[in-house]
Design an enzyme around this catalytic site. Structure first.
Site, short mmCIF file in Angstrom:
data_model
loop_
_atom_site.label_atom_id
_atom_site.label_comp_id
_atom_site.label_asym_id
_atom_site.label_seq_id
_atom_site.Cartn_x
_atom_site.Cartn_y
_atom_site.Cartn_z
N SER A 38 0.81 -1.22 0.00
CA SER A 38 0.00 0.00 0.00
C SER A 38 0.84 1.27 0.00
O SER A 38 0.32 2.35 -0.31
CB SER A 38 -0.94 0.02 1.21
N LYS A 92 1.00 4.46 6.91
CA LYS A 92 0.41 5.35 5.92
C LYS A 92 1.10 6.72 5.97
O LYS A 92 1.92 6.98 6.82
CB LYS A 92 -1.10 5.55 6.19
#
Length: 224
Positions: A38, A92
């Site tokens: 990701s 993230k």
């Protein structure tokens, strides 16, 4: 009982060392395995990233209780968090700060009405490119710039998103692999107290596509 006492007495140095290491990893610094893509291309599958757990708070070991506030996450920071919504640890990038209005239009990021600019970039050795060729770009808004991966064949429905307003004490986090990331577009805003640290370097990297052999060229790589 005497056997246990004798064992503890003979090994008190080692036991003390291990306890100190456990506390250190809980409250000061640790490393985190990245099993998904990701955050590609910035973080590759198999990277072990260094996590500075004292970047934002001094916390009570083994808890999320802040004993001393040191700083707040900045836009562009790569953060590690224990997400209640995802029920797992995530890595993230901070995109939206409290009070920001954030939107995406065809994968173009807007913050407070200002569009990010995109300059073409090239990356090789990215795992997902084997099945899903992508284009890469350097996304920039103000002084914050970093690489993003945009799928050529399977753009995400979340490439159009918002606008949303980030509430107080929360952050909007996205993955750099914009079309293959479970982030705020799906999980909502992340609370400040879920963020446990910041990452700026790759500690070690093992290549899952080549029998987990070390990627020596990535050892100590700075994460932009």
């Amino acid at each position: 009982m005497r056997t246990v006492i004798r064992f503890l007495a003979r090994n008190k140095g080692f036991i003390t060392f291990m306890l100190c290491m456990i506390v250190f990893r809980s409250a000061v610094a640790d490393w985190n395995v990245v099993p998904t893509g990701s955050m590609q291309p910035t973080i590759q599958i198999g990277d072990r990233i260094f996590v500075d757990k004292a970047a934002y708070d001094v916390r009570l070991p083994f808890t999320h209780v802040s004993l001393m506030h040191l700083a707040d996450p900045k836009r562009g920071d790569i953060v590690v968090l224990d997400s209640q919504a995802a029920n797992e640890r995530l890595v993230k990038r901070v995109i939206g700060l409290p009070g920001d209005e954030v939107a995406m239009r065809d994968n173009v990021l807007y913050i407070n009405g200002h569009a990010s600019s995109y300059a073409p970039a090239a990356y090789s050795g990215i795992h997902d490119d084997l099945q899903d060729p992508a284009r890469y770009a350097i996304e920039q808004l103000g002084d914050v710039r970093h690489a993003v991966r945009l799928s050529a064949n399977w753009p995400s429905p979340a490439s159009n998103y918002g606008p949303v307003m980030v509430p107080a004490d929360h952050y909007l986090l996205l993955g750099d692999n914009r079309d293959n990331s479970k982030d705020s577009r799906y999980l909502g805003f992340f609370a400040r107290n879920e963020i446990v640290g910041r990452s700026r370097y790759v500690a070690v990297s093992l290549d899952p596509d080549h029998y987990y052999l070390p990627r020596k060229h990535r050892f100590g790589t700075a994460l932009d």
